[in-house]
Design an enzyme around this catalytic site. Structure first.
Site, PDB file in Angstrom:
ATOM      1  N   GLY A 365      -9.437  34.805  13.454  1.00 26.12           N
ATOM      2  CA  GLY A 365     -10.501  34.821  13.118  1.00 26.12           C
ATOM      3  C   GLY A 365     -10.886  34.541  11.783  1.00 26.12           C
ATOM      4  O   GLY A 365     -10.243  34.652  10.808  1.00 26.12           O
ATOM      5  N   GLY A 368     -13.302  38.563   7.329  1.00 30.63           N
ATOM      6  CA  GLY A 368     -14.226  39.589   7.162  1.00 30.63           C
ATOM      7  C   GLY A 368     -14.597  40.217   8.381  1.00 30.63           C
ATOM      8  O   GLY A 368     -15.558  41.110   8.508  1.00 30.63           O
ATOM      9  N   LYS A 371     -10.003  42.138  10.889  1.00 33.94           N
ATOM     10  CA  LYS A 371      -8.594  41.923  11.502  1.00 33.94           C
ATOM     11  C   LYS A 371      -7.431  42.756  11.017  1.00 33.94           C
ATOM     12  O   LYS A 371      -6.786  43.577  11.557  1.00 33.94           O
ATOM     13  CB  LYS A 371      -7.891  40.404  11.191  1.00 33.94           C
ATOM     14  CG  LYS A 371      -8.943  39.466  11.905  1.00 33.94           C
ATOM     15  CD  LYS A 371      -8.426  38.030  11.803  1.00 33.94           C
ATOM     16  CE  LYS A 371      -8.309  37.468  10.176  1.00 33.94           C
ATOM     17  NZ  LYS A 371      -9.599  37.646   9.665  1.00 33.94           N
ATOM     18  N   SER A 691     -19.047  17.669  20.027  1.00 33.03           N
ATOM     19  CA  SER A 691     -20.018  18.667  20.794  1.00 33.03           C
ATOM     20  C   SER A 691     -21.441  18.226  20.649  1.00 33.03           C
ATOM     21  O   SER A 691     -22.423  18.485  21.294  1.00 33.03           O
ATOM     22  CB  SER A 691     -20.146  19.984  20.454  1.00 33.03           C
ATOM     23  OG  SER A 691     -20.240  20.320  19.058  1.00 33.03           O
ATOM     24  N   LYS A 734     -22.911  29.512  19.653  1.00 36.72           N
ATOM     25  CA  LYS A 734     -24.001  28.478  19.538  1.00 36.72           C
ATOM     26  C   LYS A 734     -25.354  28.972  20.359  1.00 36.72           C
ATOM     27  O   LYS A 734     -26.378  28.423  20.005  1.00 36.72           O
ATOM     28  CB  LYS A 734     -23.491  27.286  20.550  1.00 36.72           C
ATOM     29  CG  LYS A 734     -22.432  26.519  19.527  1.00 36.72           C
ATOM     30  CD  LYS A 734     -21.880  25.127  20.148  1.00 36.72           C
ATOM     31  CE  LYS A 734     -20.788  24.456  19.441  1.00 36.72           C
ATOM     32  NZ  LYS A 734     -20.271  23.148  20.196  1.00 36.72           N
TER      33      LYS A 734
END
Length: 827
Positions: A365, A368, A371, A691, A734
């Site tokens: 990921g 921040g 993890k 996309s 999104k």
């Protein structure tokens, strides 16, 4: 009184002018040959002037050697006239010159000159001695004998000097030659130079030499006494040292034997593998046969100590209470449901299976999102030791596997070192930044990790230094990475990938409210102060002062607000009971102007402008696609710092529109008579990915047909040449970005319907999500049409042959299509 400045005949009159060279810590007597190093600018100019004349120069001593720029009062008046024998200019700008003293002179006055000292001098003649001839001769003999004694005491004067002095008959020259050899103070030598009476000069010289001889004799006695004392001490030391070698040898043997006994006890009491026990027995036998002070003995001792210090069987008891572990995870982190569920599943399996294989998880990921701290919380939840190893920048295989013992200073790898530090055989082992390893001539550390992170192999991990099999199967390995592309495929195949996406605004609000604000208030000493952050204030900090997937910058900004509150508390005084309510209007007073602006939709429908949404590592963002149509010759321009994939997607969108030209009411050759420009604002930011395909296709159709696009609709999806809409990634981020920007309807690929449940419920309720399979459906939902059903039917008709032109009554909307030769409206 008269004098001549003629350089060719300076001695014809009593006074004459010559350049002056001031000397530091040295005095030149007549008949002396002395090398000098000259570096001051005035002195170099004086030498140059002397070389231009008859090489004669006045040498006068300075009263203080530290004076760099002497004046008239800083220079003795009695000096020596000398001639320049040789002159060399050195590369550093200084000058080396050898001078020969000629006669005594007295400086009468200084003549004005800017570049060097220019003086009037007069010669000084030796005066006859007042002593009788016999007394003078006796004085000379005494001087010679005392000087002979001085030379014997002072070893720095060469023996040849005595022979030269013995040959000198002139009394004045004899005095000047001897005084030049003495280690006298400059003032004493200057006194001799100023004495013109030869008898007095010899008497002064005799007195000075006798004083020097006395000092030298005292020094000799002191040196002799010190030497005898040192010899006596040395003898005593040797005698004492010679008496105890046997005792020392016995002590060393006893210490070594005690150490061997201690190692034997530790080996017998240590639970290890059979291979390790046998290896230690051999190494200990080898150590007994070595000298305790040998280098090899030190290597063997270190090796035995490393093996004994490893946690071969030491383990911590896992906490198998799932409810308690879940409560611990929830108290430390908000959200992150997937990794939490995976840990709880592992605990459940462990409660049912005697020895399950340790999971090897990889949290992927953006920075921040928690993890690394999640690994620490997992260790806390299951009651295990926590070890962290950062792999960022590691490029040496030996960092993982260690060095072989043949190398000087060899050590085990970081895996073994970390286990020794943990003191447990089953810790939670976090391999941080596993995607940032590199490789060079020293090996590939990612390949070395293949054995460590393979459950089928790590039960017999072999470190180069230990050269023993070590069981790592009880270790819970966790890895973190920002980008999966940086992890080699074989290594990625050995890990269970858990994606940790960026936090949504709602999640950030909850994290700030329940975790960050209390933490920062505690850190800044205002935990007891009445401070209240409203949700509107936190939301304003999130939207206008940070742009990130995680919460690090959010924590910094909240810390800034807390520090400013602490400053006010201290100014007002701790006794005053202050109350702070931080709302949205108060945030700029603490943090200043906005750093970022959130994307907002247009207020009305526009032709050729479509709202898109994009995924970034900081979360989702709004991305507007603009298309303008101009009369031209078929140019298709794409701008906005787009990557190769996005440019190809624009070409695919254009090809779809051309294939649908007849159905859209366009001339088949429209593309040959107009220029089209596709642009994405914020051109300084790089953009890429497929996309935005349906977004660009919608803008192109709108610009060509003059049908506006609805301003409250956003879309995402990849387009094919046949108009199919393919799935995309990052739908959750999104859709959240669209909701934040005020969008009412989101058009997304139907194959992404599986991701619907990941979208927060509050966002799903506020938005209408339309699932589409074909571009024709996108146009029907996005364009402001009078009759969407008729438009859809028009698009669904079989494609007409390209040589058939449309009749005027084939219009599908009231807006006129683009007719070649007419001036289009540019947006």
């Amino acid at each position: 009184m008269s004098f001549s400045n003629d350089p060719d005949s300076p001695t014809k009159s009593r006074l004459y002018a010559l350049p002056l060279l001031p000397l530091r810590d040295i005095l030149v007597f007549p008949a002396m040959q002395v090398p000098l190093f000259v570096g001051r600018e005035k002195s170099i100019h004086a030498l140059d002037e002397a070389m231009k004349r008859n090489k004669e120069i006045v040498l006068a001593a300075q009263k203080k050697a530290k004076t760099n720029d002497p004046g008239e009062e800083d220079i003795y008046t009695v000096a020596t006239l000398a001639t320049i024998d040789r002159l060399f200019r050195l590369p550093d700008g200084t000058v080396k010159v050898r001078v020969i003293g000629q006669r005594r002179v007295r400086i009468h006055k200084y003549l004005p000159h800017d570049q060097f000292f220019h003086v009037e001098v007069e010669d000084l003649e030796d005066s006859a001695s007042s002593l009788e001839a016999s007394a003078l001769e006796s004085l000379v003999q005494n001087v010679r004998s005392i000087f002979d004694e001085y030379v014997k005491l002072n070893k720095r004067i060469a023996a040849e000097t005595l022979e030269e002095v013995a040959k000198i008959e002139d009394i004045s020259l004899l005095a000047d030659t001897i005084v030049a050899q003495l280690a006298l103070k400059l003032a004493d030598k200057q006194k001799v130079l100023e004495t013109l009476d030869v008898g007095q000069r010899l008497q002064q010289l005799l007195d000075m030499m006798q004083e020097e001889i006395e000092l030298l004799q005292v020094e000799k006695k002191i040196r002799s006494r010190v030497k005898k004392q040192m010899e006596r001490s040395q003898n005593d030391y040797y005698l004492t040292d010679a008496q105890n070698p046997l005792q020392k040898e016995m002590n060393e043997q006893n210490e070594f034997k005690n150490e061997i006994d201690e190692l034997e006890d530790r080996i017998s009491n240590k639970e290890m593998s059979k291979e390790a026990t046998e290896r230690l027995a051999k190494e200990l036998k080898k150590l007994k046969m070595m000298s305790p002070m040998s280098a090899e003995a030190t290597v063997v001792r270190n090796y035995i100590d490393w093996i004994l210090s490893l946690p071969w069987t030491e383990v911590t008891q896992d906490r198998l209470d799932i409810n308690e572990a879940e409560a611990t995870l929830e108290s430390d982190h908000y959200g992150l449901e997937k990794p939490k569920d995976r840990i709880l599943e592992y605990l459940a399996v462990q409660a049912l299976v005697e020895k399950p294989k340790g999971p090897i998880l990889c949290f992927v990921g953006p920075p921040g999102v928690g993890k690394t701290s999640l690994g620490r919380s997992i260790a806390k939840a299951i009651n295990r030791k926590f070890v962290r190893l950062s792999l960022g920048g590691v490029r040496d295989e030996a960092e993982i596997r260690g060095h072989r013992r043949t190398y000087i200073g060899a050590l085990p790898g970081k895996i073994v070192q970390s286990l020794r530090k943990a003191g447990s055989n089953n810790p939670v082992f976090l391999l941080d930044e596993v995607d940032k390893m590199s490789m060079d001539f020293r090996g590939d550390p990612s390949s070395a990790l293949l054995e460590v992170l393979d459950p089928e192999q790590n039960s017999a991990f072999n470190d180069h230094y230990l050269d023993l099999d070590y069981d790592l199967s009880n270790v819970m390995f966790l890895c973190t990475a920002n980008n999966l592309a940086g992890i080699p495929a074989p290594l990625r195949d050995r890990m269970e990938i858990i994606q940790i996406p960026g936090y949504t605004d709602h999640e950030k609000q909850q994290i700030a409210r329940h975790y960050l604000v209390p933490k920062q208030m505690e850190n800044n000493g205002i935990a007891n102060v009445d401070v209240h952050f409203t949700m509107s204030a936190i939301n304003r900090v999130i939207n206008h002062y940070t742009r990130e997937a995680g919460v690090r910058n959010l924590e910094r900004e909240l810390g800034t607000i807390c520090r400013k509150i602490a400053k006010r508390v201290v100014k007002e005084g701790k006794d005053h009971k202050l109350t702070f309510k931080i709302n949205a209007k108060a945030v700029p007073q603490f943090l200043g102007n906005h750093h970022y602006e959130q994307g907002r939709i247009e207020e009305r429908d526009e032709v050729g402008m479509t709202n898109g949404v994009a995924w970034t590592q900081f979360g989702g963002v709004m991305l507007v696609s603009e298309v303008s149509v101009m009369p031209g010759k078929g140019k298709f321009i794409i701008t906005g710092k787009l990557g190769d994939v996005m440019q190809e997607s624009a070409q695919a969108a254009m090809s779809y529109v051309r294939s649908r030209a007849m159905n859209l009411g366009l001339s088949p050759d429209f593309h040959q008579k107009v220029d089209m420009h596709v642009h994405f604002p914020e051109g300084a930011l790089p953009k890429d990915g497929p996309s935005a395909g349906i977004t660009m296709a919608t803008s192109i159709v709108s610009a060509l047909t003059r049908i506006p696009v609805m301003h409250d609709v956003a879309m995402t999806g990849e387009i094919t040449l046949r108009g199919r809409v393919l799935p995309i990634g990052g739908l959750k981020e999104k859709v959240i970005a669209a909701h934040r920007g005020g969008i009412r309807k989101v058009i997304a690929p139907k194959e992404n319907k599986k991701d619907y449940n990941e979208i927060p419920k509050s966002v799903r309720k506020a938005l209408e999500i339309v699932w589409v399979e074909h571009m024709d459906e996108v146009l029907a939902h996005a364009l402001r049409l009078d009759d969407p059903k008729a438009f859809s039917e028009r698009l669904s008709r079989p494609l007409l042959p390209p040589d058939i032109m449309l009749s005027p009554d084939a219009e599908v909307t009231a807006d006129a299509p683009v007719v070649p030769g007419t001036e289009p409206q540019i947006h």
